[in-house]
Design a protein around this motif. Structure first.
Motif, PDB file in Angstrom:
ATOM      1  N   ASN A 121       0.894  -1.221  -0.021  1.00  0.00           N
ATOM      2  CA  ASN A 121      -0.048  -0.082  -0.160  1.00  0.00           C
ATOM      3  C   ASN A 121       0.823   1.225  -0.002  1.00  0.00           C
ATOM      4  OD1 ASN A 121      -2.495  -1.170  -0.026  1.00  0.00           O
ATOM      5  ND2 ASN A 121      -2.559  -1.466   2.183  1.00  0.00           N
ATOM      6  N   ASP A 122       2.075   1.385   0.333  1.00  0.00           N
ATOM      7  CA  ASP A 122       3.005   2.402   0.270  1.00  0.00           C
ATOM      8  C   ASP A 122       3.169   2.602  -1.189  1.00  0.00           C
ATOM      9  OD1 ASP A 122       4.997   2.797   2.901  1.00  0.00           O
ATOM     10  OD2 ASP A 122       3.838   1.062   2.896  1.00  0.00           O
ATOM     11  N   LEU A 123       2.950   1.674  -2.229  1.00  0.00           N
ATOM     12  CA  LEU A 123       2.785   2.321  -3.578  1.00  0.00           C
ATOM     13  C   LEU A 123       1.514   2.388  -3.948  1.00  0.00           C
ATOM     14  CD1 LEU A 123       5.455  -0.161  -5.141  1.00  0.00           C
ATOM     15  CD2 LEU A 123       5.801   2.439  -4.879  1.00  0.00           C
ATOM     16  N   LEU A 124       0.453   1.460  -3.511  1.00  0.00           N
ATOM     17  CA  LEU A 124      -0.826   1.428  -4.086  1.00  0.00           C
ATOM     18  C   LEU A 124      -1.417   2.638  -3.894  1.00  0.00           C
ATOM     19  CD1 LEU A 124      -2.956  -0.224  -5.670  1.00  0.00           C
ATOM     20  CD2 LEU A 124      -3.330  -1.250  -3.467  1.00  0.00           C
ATOM     21  N   LEU A 125      -1.738   3.217  -2.576  1.00  0.00           N
ATOM     22  CA  LEU A 125      -2.441   4.234  -2.258  1.00  0.00           C
ATOM     23  C   LEU A 125      -2.042   5.745  -3.029  1.00  0.00           C
ATOM     24  CD1 LEU A 125      -2.472   3.839   1.672  1.00  0.00           C
ATOM     25  CD2 LEU A 125      -4.109   3.340   0.018  1.00  0.00           C
ATOM     26  N   PRO A 126      -0.561   5.870  -3.255  1.00  0.00           N
ATOM     27  CA  PRO A 126      -0.378   6.907  -4.005  1.00  0.00           C
ATOM     28  C   PRO A 126      -0.664   6.746  -5.624  1.00  0.00           C
ATOM     29  CG  PRO A 126       1.712   6.000  -3.396  1.00  0.00           C
ATOM     30  CD  PRO A 126       0.610   5.597  -2.624  1.00  0.00           C
ATOM     31  N   PHE A 127      -0.549   5.395  -6.047  1.00  0.00           N
ATOM     32  CA  PHE A 127      -0.847   4.957  -7.255  1.00  0.00           C
ATOM     33  C   PHE A 127      -2.437   5.197  -7.575  1.00  0.00           C
ATOM     34  CE2 PHE A 127      -2.035   2.189 -10.838  1.00  0.00           C
ATOM     35  CZ  PHE A 127      -0.777   2.270 -11.218  1.00  0.00           C
ATOM     36  N   ILE A 128      -3.207   4.868  -6.647  1.00  0.00           N
ATOM     37  CA  ILE A 128      -4.408   5.219  -6.688  1.00  0.00           C
ATOM     38  C   ILE A 128      -4.973   6.664  -7.091  1.00  0.00           C
ATOM     39  CG2 ILE A 128      -7.077   5.239  -5.508  1.00  0.00           C
ATOM     40  CD1 ILE A 128      -5.771   2.849  -4.057  1.00  0.00           C
ATOM     41  N   GLN A 129      -4.403   7.569  -6.294  1.00  0.00           N
ATOM     42  CA  GLN A 129      -4.541   8.967  -6.416  1.00  0.00           C
ATOM     43  C   GLN A 129      -4.136   9.467  -7.552  1.00  0.00           C
ATOM     44  OE1 GLN A 129      -6.368  10.201  -3.572  1.00  0.00           O
ATOM     45  NE2 GLN A 129      -6.855  11.722  -5.262  1.00  0.00           N
ATOM     46  N   ILE A 130      -3.123   9.015  -8.196  1.00  0.00           N
ATOM     47  CA  ILE A 130      -2.637   9.435  -9.540  1.00  0.00           C
ATOM     48  C   ILE A 130      -3.599   9.237 -10.460  1.00  0.00           C
ATOM     49  CG2 ILE A 130      -0.873   9.080 -11.109  1.00  0.00           C
ATOM     50  CD1 ILE A 130       1.349   8.523  -8.817  1.00  0.00           C
ATOM     51  N   VAL A 131      -4.072   7.942 -10.283  1.00  0.00           N
ATOM     52  CA  VAL A 131      -4.905   7.503 -11.406  1.00  0.00           C
ATOM     53  C   VAL A 131      -6.354   8.305 -11.173  1.00  0.00           C
ATOM     54  CG1 VAL A 131      -6.500   5.591 -12.297  1.00  0.00           C
ATOM     55  CG2 VAL A 131      -4.154   5.111 -11.687  1.00  0.00           C
ATOM     56  N   LEU A 132      -6.810   8.203 -10.195  1.00  0.00           N
ATOM     57  CA  LEU A 132      -8.212   9.145  -9.960  1.00  0.00           C
ATOM     58  C   LEU A 132      -7.897  10.604 -10.226  1.00  0.00           C
ATOM     59  CD1 LEU A 132      -9.237   8.113  -6.247  1.00  0.00           C
ATOM     60  CD2 LEU A 132      -9.875   7.214  -8.803  1.00  0.00           C
ATOM     61  N   ASP A 133      -6.676  11.172  -9.921  1.00  0.00           N
ATOM     62  CA  ASP A 133      -6.725  12.682 -10.022  1.00  0.00           C
ATOM     63  C   ASP A 133      -6.408  12.848 -12.035  1.00  0.00           C
ATOM     64  OD1 ASP A 133      -6.640  13.179  -7.648  1.00  0.00           O
ATOM     65  OD2 ASP A 133      -4.311  13.489  -7.590  1.00  0.00           O
ATOM     66  N   HIS A 134      -5.875  11.764 -12.573  1.00  0.00           N
ATOM     67  CA  HIS A 134      -5.691  11.783 -13.965  1.00  0.00           C
ATOM     68  C   HIS A 134      -7.048  11.894 -14.586  1.00  0.00           C
ATOM     69  CE1 HIS A 134      -3.841  11.281 -17.895  1.00  0.00           C
ATOM     70  NE2 HIS A 134      -4.753  10.371 -17.944  1.00  0.00           N
ATOM     71  N   PHE A 135      -8.000  10.852 -14.210  1.00  0.00           N
ATOM     72  CA  PHE A 135      -9.227  10.827 -14.714  1.00  0.00           C
ATOM     73  C   PHE A 135     -10.285  11.808 -14.058  1.00  0.00           C
ATOM     74  CE2 PHE A 135      -7.599   6.734 -16.386  1.00  0.00           C
ATOM     75  CZ  PHE A 135      -7.552   6.664 -17.735  1.00  0.00           C
ATOM     76  N   GLN A 136      -9.729  12.484 -13.122  1.00  0.00           N
ATOM     77  CA  GLN A 136     -10.794  13.488 -12.427  1.00  0.00           C
ATOM     78  C   GLN A 136     -11.984  12.970 -11.855  1.00  0.00           C
ATOM     79  OE1 GLN A 136     -11.453  16.404 -15.621  1.00  0.00           O
ATOM     80  NE2 GLN A 136      -9.639  17.573 -15.260  1.00  0.00           N
ATOM     81  N   ILE A 137     -11.386  11.772 -10.984  1.00  0.00           N
ATOM     82  CA  ILE A 137     -12.519  11.072 -10.329  1.00  0.00           C
ATOM     83  C   ILE A 137     -12.584  11.454  -8.965  1.00  0.00           C
ATOM     84  CG2 ILE A 137     -13.408   8.868  -9.604  1.00  0.00           C
ATOM     85  CD1 ILE A 137     -12.165   7.646 -12.315  1.00  0.00           C
TER      86      ILE A 137
END
Length: 397
Positions: A121-137
């Motif tokens: 989750n040290d990688l997964l949590l920021p990865f989630i945020q990057i994906v969500l921010d990119h698609f403006q979710i």
């Protein structure tokens, strides 16, 4: 309609957004029943992998992990009950906070064995945020219960506007480029070694006599093109924090077997889009493999040295005499026999001495048998076996 390349790529990212938004928060961990004095005290820490997320019987407020989880399988091997402090959604910071809170102090003080699964989750949590921010979710607008159901039952292909396919593809490509060399993800991987050392330091302080078994991070999307390759960049970076030669813990390498074989719940079949699953957690088979790796490490740590088979002799009264050397770290030794060198061996008897004799009816006059030894040691209620000795053959008189 058969999905084209643009449709497929966007559908994958859309499903990933749902999947990565599904990080759950469980209730405060609770101790399991205390083990008996003869068995090992076992305490498990970690994230949703250690908690057994997605397995039958899993719940956010569970006291014990599901029966198919590696935690429960390991406890079964140890003949004990685990103390479960695995919390779905935890990263290394959460684990440090839990350890410092004192919640687990009593169980740590009594611990003989500790397993730790942390770092994903040290990688997964920021990865989630990057994906969500990119698609403006907006993550707050997502329905966690619906997402969790989709994780377990499979994703439906999203409804796409055909007139916007070019834009979908463009956005997906931009995200791929962004993820291929992302400063924050590199930084998270670089920060993890110190986090891991902090966790280990606390564990050693509060459980000075415990053996610690630590899993590294596997790539749940290893079989997926593009996403698997991108994930691997950062997973390999974070895995540099783990060492196979560490003096203060034993490394359980999950990366290698999960890279070679599909051991997660990820399932992609574009001919059956309704059953698509991007659940990155271990499958039942995956948990079995993790437990096997941990129990093998336990056996390597506690198994006695091999016994030596010095000689065999048979008397006219169908008496077999076995002379052997029992290693000092063994409690006793099994004498094994078979009718073929590579056949199925059975236990003929057990001895604590350097000489074993028997007139067992299992041995028939005129028949040739193959004999070998297996040293045994009982530690905290578990019988550990040394490597088999060399084999000798004898014909009974």
């Amino acid at each position: 309609m058969k999905p084209n390349k643009k449709h497929t790529l966007f559908a994958l990212f859309a499903a990933l957004c749902l999947c990565f938004a599904s990080i759950s928060i469980s209730a405060s961990p609770q101790s399991a029943a205390a083990q008996t004095a003869e068995t090992a005290g076992y305490t498990a820490f970690g994230d949703s992998i250690a908690a057994g997320y997605g397995l039958d019987g899993y719940s956010h407020d569970q006291q014990a992990a599901p029966s198919d989880s590696y935690q429960t399988l390991t406890a079964r091997f140890l003949h004990t009950q685990p103390h479960n402090y695995a919390v779905s959604g935890s990263d290394s910071t959460d684990c440090i906070e839990l350890l410092r809170s004192g919640t687990a102090d009593d169980d740590l003080a009594a611990a003989d064995i500790i397993t730790l699964s942390i770092g994903s989750n040290d990688l997964l949590l920021p990865f989630i945020q990057i994906v969500l921010d990119h698609f403006q979710i907006d993550q707050t607008q997502l329905d966690p219960s619906a997402i969790e159901k989709q994780l377990q039952d499979g994703f439906s292909m999203p409804q796409l506007d055909p007139s916007k396919m070019a834009e979908y593809y463009k956005q997906a490509q931009l995200l791929l480029d962004k993820l291929s060399d992302h400063t924050e993800l590199h930084a998270q991987a670089a920060a993890f070694p110190q986090q891991l050392q902090t966790i280990l330091s606390i564990l050693h302080e509060k459980a000075p006599d415990a053996e610690i078994y630590v899993t590294n991070v596997y790539n749940p999307f290893a079989s997926l093109p593009k996403i698997g390759e991108l994930a691997d960049i950062y997973i390999q970076e974070i895995n540099q924090a783990f060492s196979a030669d560490a003096p203060d813990y034993t490394l359980i390498d999950l990366y290698t077997p999960f890279q070679a074989k599909e051991l997660t719940n990820v399932h992609i079949d574009l001919t059956q889009p309704s059953s698509m699953s991007l659940d990155p957690h271990p499958s039942v088979q995956g948990h079995t493999v993790i437990a096997q790796l941990i129990t093998k490490a336990l056996s390597d740590a506690h198994a006695p040295k091999a016994a030596s088979l010095r000689s065999l002799s048979a008397s006219s009264k169908k008496k077999l005499t076995v002379k052997l050397k029992l290693p000092s770290d063994a409690d006793n030794c099994q004498i094994l026999y078979a009718t073929a060198k590579n056949g199925s061996y059975k236990v003929l008897g057990t001895t604590e001495k350097q000489t074993f004799q028997t007139s067992s009816k299992k041995l028939k006059t005129g028949k040739t048998y193959y004999i070998k030894l297996r040293s045994c040691r009982t530690y905290k209620g578990v019988v550990y076996y040394g490597k088999d000795s060399s084999t000798k053959k004898i014909t009974m008189k």
